[in-house]
Design an enzyme around this catalytic site. Structure first.
Site, PDB file in Angstrom:
ATOM      1  N   GLY A  46       0.837  -1.195   0.000  1.00  0.00           N
ATOM      2  CA  GLY A  46       0.000   0.000   0.000  1.00  0.00           C
ATOM      3  C   GLY A  46       0.869   1.241   0.000  1.00  0.00           C
ATOM      4  N   GLN A  51       2.832   9.939   1.961  1.00  0.00           N
ATOM      5  CA  GLN A  51       4.182   9.356   2.032  1.00  0.00           C
ATOM      6  C   GLN A  51       5.091   9.846   0.904  1.00  0.00           C
ATOM      7  OE1 GLN A  51       2.400   5.188   2.405  1.00  0.00           O
ATOM      8  NE2 GLN A  51       4.298   4.961   3.539  1.00  0.00           N
ATOM      9  N   CYS A  91       6.044  -0.426   7.443  1.00  0.00           N
ATOM     10  CA  CYS A  91       5.661   0.785   6.724  1.00  0.00           C
ATOM     11  C   CYS A  91       6.856   1.260   5.910  1.00  0.00           C
ATOM     12  CB  CYS A  91       5.232   1.871   7.716  1.00  0.00           C
ATOM     13  SG  CYS A  91       4.748   3.413   6.914  1.00  0.00           S
ATOM     14  N   LEU A  92       6.600   1.625   4.666  1.00  0.00           N
ATOM     15  CA  LEU A  92       7.687   2.106   3.802  1.00  0.00           C
ATOM     16  C   LEU A  92       8.290   3.402   4.350  1.00  0.00           C
ATOM     17  CD1 LEU A  92       6.026   1.372   0.343  1.00  0.00           C
ATOM     18  CD2 LEU A  92       7.881   0.084   1.445  1.00  0.00           C
ATOM     19  N   HIS A 133      -4.357   1.342   7.798  1.00  0.00           N
ATOM     20  CA  HIS A 133      -2.991   1.882   7.857  1.00  0.00           C
ATOM     21  C   HIS A 133      -2.850   3.067   6.880  1.00  0.00           C
ATOM     22  CE1 HIS A 133       1.584   1.045   7.915  1.00  0.00           C
ATOM     23  NE2 HIS A 133       1.446   1.826   6.858  1.00  0.00           N
ATOM     24  N   GLU A 134      -3.413   2.919   5.670  1.00  0.00           N
ATOM     25  CA  GLU A 134      -3.278   3.981   4.658  1.00  0.00           C
ATOM     26  C   GLU A 134      -4.124   5.203   5.013  1.00  0.00           C
ATOM     27  OE1 GLU A 134      -0.853   3.518   2.957  1.00  0.00           O
ATOM     28  OE2 GLU A 134      -0.719   1.338   2.981  1.00  0.00           O
ATOM     29  N   HIS A 137      -2.342   7.304   7.385  1.00  0.00           N
ATOM     30  CA  HIS A 137      -1.339   8.182   6.758  1.00  0.00           C
ATOM     31  C   HIS A 137      -1.984   9.493   6.302  1.00  0.00           C
ATOM     32  CE1 HIS A 137       2.432   5.980   6.577  1.00  0.00           C
ATOM     33  NE2 HIS A 137       1.883   4.927   6.012  1.00  0.00           N
TER      34      HIS A 137
HETATM   35  O1  GNR Z   1       4.091  -2.739   2.606  1.00  0.00           O
HETATM   36  C1  GNR Z   1       3.421  -2.596   3.634  1.00  0.00           C
HETATM   37  N1  GNR Z   1       3.103  -3.692   4.374  1.00  0.00           N
HETATM   38  C2  GNR Z   1       2.208  -3.674   5.430  1.00  0.00           C
HETATM   39  C3  GNR Z   1       2.162  -4.796   6.252  1.00  0.00           C
HETATM   40  C4  GNR Z   1       1.272  -4.847   7.299  1.00  0.00           C
HETATM   41  C5  GNR Z   1       0.413  -3.781   7.521  1.00  0.00           C
HETATM   42  C6  GNR Z   1       0.454  -2.662   6.716  1.00  0.00           C
HETATM   43  C7  GNR Z   1       1.341  -2.604   5.666  1.00  0.00           C
HETATM   44  S1  GNR Z   1       1.368  -1.214   4.626  1.00  0.00           S
HETATM   45  C8  GNR Z   1       3.018  -1.242   4.070  1.00  0.00           C
HETATM   46  C9  GNR Z   1       3.234  -0.184   3.004  1.00  0.00           C
HETATM   47  C10 GNR Z   1       3.036   1.178   3.605  1.00  0.00           C
HETATM   48  O2  GNR Z   1       3.835   1.734   4.313  1.00  0.00           O
HETATM   49  N2  GNR Z   1       1.890   1.774   3.365  1.00  0.00           N
HETATM   50  O3  GNR Z   1       1.631   2.961   3.909  1.00  0.00           O
HETATM   51 NI    NI Z   2       2.785   3.023   5.751  1.00  0.00          NI
END
Ligand code: GNR
Ligand code: NI
Length: 179
Positions: A46, A51, A91-92, A133-134, A137
């Site tokens: 995601g 980001q 998270c990236l 999660h997104e 952000h």
């Molecule tokens: O790549 C991602 N893996 C992930 C694993 C578990 C819960 C959420 C994520 S999102 C993350 C990519 C990211 O940072 N998205 O904002």
């Molecule tokens: Ni993230």
């Protein structure tokens, strides 16, 4: 095809609360395409516009094994949350850190698609976690905010140290020094 730069914690720009998209036009579709390229290249499941330092409520997701099911969400809104589940998240924007977070395990949401058409969907499991999660952000929130202050401080120190080292190497390279 464009790979965008990803901001890293504790960059204050990750705390921005993103603005709703008013018109889904070609520039928004270009952004979504660039975000998909960036997410697949990373690789991640995601990516939120916040980001990549874009102030728009836009998200791309692909939780499929084959990486062939891209989902674009514009102005996503959670309608309903149900149940609880714990999942290890990454998270990236917080590279190399993986911690367990509790979230709802079933959600309903509304969003606009890449043609500006409203739609509703349900999600559970990894997809539900990823969408939450997104959307976090877009609201300036990171998964490390759910951890203890102690853990968050340790993560911040570790990433700041890594970022200092990375910029030292970049400086040396650009001035043709060997370190
Ligand atoms: O790549 C991602 N893996 C992930 C694993 C578990 C819960 C959420 C994520 S999102 C993350 C990519 C990211 O940072 N998205 O904002
Ligand atoms: Ni993230």
């Amino acid at each position: 095809m464009a790979i965008l730069g990803i901001l890293h914690f504790p960059d204050p720009r990750l705390r921005n609360v993103a603005q709703p998209v008013t018109t889904v036009d070609d520039s928004v579709r270009q952004l979504l395409d660039d975000m998909l390229d960036t997410m697949y290249e990373a690789p991640g499941i995601g990516l939120a516009a916040t980001q990549v330092n874009v102030d728009k409520r836009a998200v791309v997701i692909d939780v499929s094994e084959e990486k062939d099911q891209p989902l674009c969400l514009i102005n996503p809104e959670i309608l309903d949350l149900e149940g609880v589940e714990e999942m290890e998240e990454g998270c990236l924007s917080v590279p190399g850190v993986y911690e367990v977070v509790q979230r709802a395990d079933h959600i309903r949401l509304r969003a606009l698609d890449r043609n500006g058409q409203p739609f509703e969907m349900q999600a559970d499991g990894l997809m539900a976690v990823c969408i939450q999660h997104e959307i976090d952000h877009l609201d300036g929130k990171l998964f490390v905010d759910y951890l203890s202050q102690l853990k968050r401080t340790r993560i911040r120190n570790k990433l700041e140290k890594e970022q200092r080292q990375t910029s030292t190497v970049a400086d040396a390279r650009s001035s043709h020094r060997v370190i």
